[in-house]
Design a protein around this motif. Structure first.
Motif, PDB file in Angstrom:
ATOM      1  N   TYR A  87       7.532  56.987  58.286  1.00  0.00           N
ATOM      2  CA  TYR A  87       8.194  58.162  57.509  1.00  0.00           C
ATOM      3  C   TYR A  87       7.410  58.397  56.238  1.00  0.00           C
ATOM      4  O   TYR A  87       7.732  57.565  55.550  1.00  0.00           O
ATOM      5  N   GLY A  88       6.740  59.542  56.120  1.00  0.00           N
ATOM      6  CA  GLY A  88       6.068  59.883  55.043  1.00  0.00           C
ATOM      7  C   GLY A  88       4.897  58.720  54.851  1.00  0.00           C
ATOM      8  O   GLY A  88       4.576  58.709  53.604  1.00  0.00           O
ATOM      9  N   CYS A  99       8.115  49.189  52.095  1.00  0.00           N
ATOM     10  CA  CYS A  99       9.165  50.413  52.185  1.00  0.00           C
ATOM     11  C   CYS A  99       9.537  50.904  50.723  1.00  0.00           C
ATOM     12  O   CYS A  99       9.885  50.058  49.893  1.00  0.00           O
ATOM     13  N   TRP A 147      15.466  57.656  48.686  1.00  0.00           N
ATOM     14  CA  TRP A 147      14.332  57.793  47.630  1.00  0.00           C
ATOM     15  C   TRP A 147      14.188  59.158  47.117  1.00  0.00           C
ATOM     16  O   TRP A 147      14.397  59.545  45.918  1.00  0.00           O
ATOM     17  N   PHE A 203       7.948  54.898  54.054  1.00  0.00           N
ATOM     18  CA  PHE A 203       9.302  54.514  54.196  1.00  0.00           C
ATOM     19  C   PHE A 203       9.473  54.066  55.745  1.00  0.00           C
ATOM     20  O   PHE A 203       9.016  54.643  56.760  1.00  0.00           O
ATOM     21  N   GLN A 250      13.725  57.180  53.378  1.00  0.00           N
ATOM     22  CA  GLN A 250      13.168  58.445  52.714  1.00  0.00           C
ATOM     23  C   GLN A 250      14.022  59.122  52.088  1.00  0.00           C
ATOM     24  O   GLN A 250      13.989  59.613  51.083  1.00  0.00           O
TER      25      GLN A 250
END
Ligand SMILES: [Zn+2]
Length: 125
Positions: free
Chosen positions: A39-40, A6, A52, A43, A49
């Motif tokens: 997530y994207g 991650c 970041w 992540f 996310q």
């Protein structure tokens, strides 16, 4: 499949059981590792996310180009793909482009619909 970490900058600070790794006397909370992330693609959670983006979002936007004026939806860039669900005689979908400004429709094959490079919009950079 290779595992990846991650990319959340604070992933290891969320003290969940699954992040506690290591041998018996040497356990630490660690960044999560997975074969894929929802997530994207990078992540393990929306929190990671957001962490970041909070740390690097400004730099990333400046790097890839910050908007300094509004974009405009015009006839030339308003084409989107869509389909009607199971409307043909053989119960399949009918695929088409629709222009969100003019409402014009143009038929598409199923292959064209799934081809991410097939596009009617003019490139405006
Ligand atoms: Zn994470």
């Amino acid at each position: 499949m290779a595992l990846k970490y991650c990319q959340g900058t604070a992933c290891h600070t969320y003290t969940t059981k699954d992040r506690l790794r290591g041998t018996k006397d040497n356990k630490t909370f660690q960044t999560r590792r997975r074969s894929s992330f929802y997530y994207g693609g990078n992540f393990c959670s929306l929190n990671c996310q957001n962490d970041w983006f909070s740390d690097f979002g400004n730099k990333a936007i400046d790097h890839f180009g910050r908007l300094t004026e509004p974009k405009h939806l015009t006839e030339d860039n308003a084409w989107v793909k869509d389909y009607d669900w199971r409307v043909t005689a053989d119960d399949s979908h009918r695929y088409f482009f629709v222009n969100k400004v003019t409402r014009e429709r143009r038929p598409l094959t199923e292959e064209q619909y799934h081809d991410n490079n097939y596009n009617l919009n003019e490139r405006i950079t």
